[in-house]
Write a protein that holds these residues in place. Structure first.
Motif, short mmCIF file in Angstrom:
data_model
loop_
_atom_site.label_atom_id
_atom_site.label_comp_id
_atom_site.label_asym_id
_atom_site.label_seq_id
_atom_site.Cartn_x
_atom_site.Cartn_y
_atom_site.Cartn_z
N GLU A 170 0.83 -1.21 0.00
CA GLU A 170 0.00 0.00 0.00
C GLU A 170 0.87 1.26 0.00
O GLU A 170 0.63 2.21 -0.76
N SER A 171 1.92 1.27 0.84
CA SER A 171 2.81 2.45 0.87
C SER A 171 3.53 2.61 -0.46
O SER A 171 3.70 3.72 -0.97
N SER A 180 1.37 8.52 -6.83
CA SER A 180 1.47 9.97 -6.71
C SER A 180 2.66 10.49 -7.53
O SER A 180 2.56 11.53 -8.17
N GLY A 181 3.77 9.72 -7.55
CA GLY A 181 4.94 10.16 -8.34
C GLY A 181 4.60 10.25 -9.82
O GLY A 181 4.90 11.26 -10.47
N LEU A 182 3.97 9.22 -10.37
CA LEU A 182 3.67 9.26 -11.81
C LEU A 182 2.59 10.28 -12.12
O LEU A 182 2.65 10.98 -13.14
N ARG A 242 13.57 2.70 -4.42
CA ARG A 242 13.77 2.26 -5.80
C ARG A 242 12.57 2.68 -6.66
O ARG A 242 12.73 3.02 -7.83
N ILE A 243 11.38 2.65 -6.08
CA ILE A 243 10.20 3.06 -6.86
C ILE A 243 10.28 4.56 -7.17
O ILE A 243 10.02 5.00 -8.28
N GLN A 244 10.72 5.34 -6.15
CA GLN A 244 10.91 6.77 -6.38
C GLN A 244 11.94 7.01 -7.48
O GLN A 244 11.76 7.86 -8.36
N GLN A 245 13.01 6.22 -7.40
CA GLN A 245 14.07 6.32 -8.43
C GLN A 245 13.51 5.99 -9.82
O GLN A 245 13.79 6.68 -10.80
N ALA A 246 12.67 4.95 -9.85
CA ALA A 246 12.05 4.55 -11.14
C ALA A 246 11.22 5.70 -11.69
O ALA A 246 11.30 6.02 -12.88
N VAL A 247 10.45 6.34 -10.82
CA VAL A 247 9.60 7.45 -11.27
C VAL A 247 10.48 8.58 -11.85
O VAL A 247 10.19 9.12 -12.92
#
Ligand SMILES: Cc1ncc(COP(=O)(O)O)c(C=O)c1O
Length: 409
Positions: free
Chosen positions: A302-303, A310-312, A380-385
């Motif tokens: 969920e987090s 929200s990033g995308l 890593r997800i933030q980095q991906a965004v």
């Protein structure tokens, strides 16, 4: 010698995701740090106590023998207690439950046990590939039914399609919470479906792999909660996502005793059961960790979902937050929609080092979407965004169109 494969194998198209995986492996060999949000492969470990118990059993020579194909008796008892605790459903361990080597194996062999040439099957589309291909491997025909976000529209379409076909379909696959679209349904959906199935004598199979991975207080309904469910069908559950035991290969099929018996018979020919250490580990998971472990993993997904969506969306995408599953089903950014999901995934892999699954890999209705698996940590997800945003700033839709083939030939 020229090896002639079977007609059965020739009915299968090349596996799109296999090709994406080889490309990913090639880029890694070339030194790229690929952020892999492609496959729904959980990145967390099973609970420590489960691993410890399995380790202990591993050293017992008795555990090295063949196990029981349908599952050792105590495991079936724990699975039955799990359904009682969680959903208030009573199931007879020996007659109404069978252990499977993950739900993918169970579904595949159930199709072989129930379907053959001349039979047809209804499957919502887009779909998790095995729902279609297990039926095709069994020699049956598949009719896909577009999965609308609105459950009333979907069910009405499903019933209309069923009524138009002759011979009438023998089986319908369901999968809610749904991979890849993340759609969820409520109890009313299953009530209507089961009423229809009883009246029209069609088998229902509900793949409930994402039973526990739900967000924002959403609770998913087990198909077996509806009293007549056992008359017409079975449900598959999996330890892969709820307990992060994907590599252990264990799940269950539960419900109609005749269907369970058919699966038991075919599995008796194909396998000698899951390694006993794995089955004992699963007993501990279901007995001691049935509540807090799935909830813990759901809160992690969920987090991650919040960070990803929200990033995308800040970068101009338009994604609804999923209520369940470990995926985000993202409509492609409008200015890129004409390049197609395969080409867009190729572009993201090469220019942002991010691997996602093209929606068309799940059926024609998936075109225009990407399935993004939330299987790396929040950083890593933030980095991906960030990397996706940068790649889109640097490469116009026309350039993407020119540079990438849009196929994996
Ligand atoms: C809908 C669905 N069913 C089944 C599976 C396979 O689960 P298992 O690991 O239990 O074979 C997956 C895995 O991604 C899935 O998404």
């Amino acid at each position: 010698m020229n090896i002639q494969v079977s007609d059965r194998l020739l009915r299968l198209p090349p596996y799109l995701f296999g090709k994406l995986n080889s490309l990913k492996a090639q880029l890694r060999r070339e030194g790229h740090d690929i952020i892999d949000l492609g496959m729904g492969n959980p990145d967390k470990a099973a609970p420590h106590e489960v691993t410890e118990k399995a380790r202990e059993v591993l050293t017992d020579p008795k555990a090295h023998r063949y196990s029981s194909s349908k599952g050792i008796p105590q495991l079936l008892v724990e699975a039955s207690k799990f359904y009682q605790k969680k959903y208030g459903i009573t199931l007879k361990p020996e007659e109404e439950i069978i252990a499977t080597i993950g739900s993918k194996e169970g579904i595949s062999h159930l199709s072989l046990a129930l379907l053959g040439p001349g039979d047809s099957v209804l499957v919502p589309s887009p779909s998790f590939p095995i729902h279609i291909w297990s039926a095709i491997i069994a020699g049956a025909n598949v009719i896909t039914v577009p999965l609308f976000e609105d459950q009333d529209q979907f069910i009405s379409n499903l019933f209309t399609t069923f009524k138009m076909l002759w011979p009438k379909p023998k089986l319908m696959f369901m999968n809610f919470p749904h991979n890849p679209t993340t759609s969820v349904v409520d109890r009313k959906f299953f009530e209507e479906l089961i009423k229809f199935a009883v009246k029209n004598e069609v088998i229902l199979v509900n793949d409930f792999a994402y039973a526990d991975i739900t967000f924002d207080g959403h609770r998913s309904t087990s198909f077996l909660e509806v009293p007549d469910a056992k008359k017409v069908g079975v449900e598959f559950i999996s330890m892969s996502k709820s307990f992060s035991m994907a590599g252990w290969r264990i799940g269950f099929c539960l419900g109609n005793p005749d269907i369970i018996k058919a699966l038991e018979k075919i599995k008796g020919y194909y396998d000698y059961g899951i390694f006993t250490a794995v089955q004992v580990g699963a007993i501990i998971a279901l007995r001691e960790h049935w509540e807090e472990t799935p909830a813990h993993f759901a809160s992690i997904y969920e987090s991650r979902r919040d960070v990803l969506v929200s990033g995308l969306n800040k970068a101009g995408w338009n994604i609804n937050k999923p209520k369940a599953t470990m995926f985000t089903w993202a409509p492609m950014p409008e200015e890129y929609s004409h390049v197609g999901s395969v080409r867009f995934s190729q572009f993201l892999l090469h220019e942002s080092d991010v691997c996602v699954s093209p929606g068309i890999g799940f059926g024609d209705e998936g075109e225009g979407y990407l399935r993004i698996a939330m299987v790396e940590n929040e950083e890593r997800i933030q980095q991906a965004v960030r990397q996706i945003r940068r790649a889109m700033q640097n490469t116009s839709p026309d350039e993407v169109m020119e540079k990438y083939p849009g196929t994996f030939a």
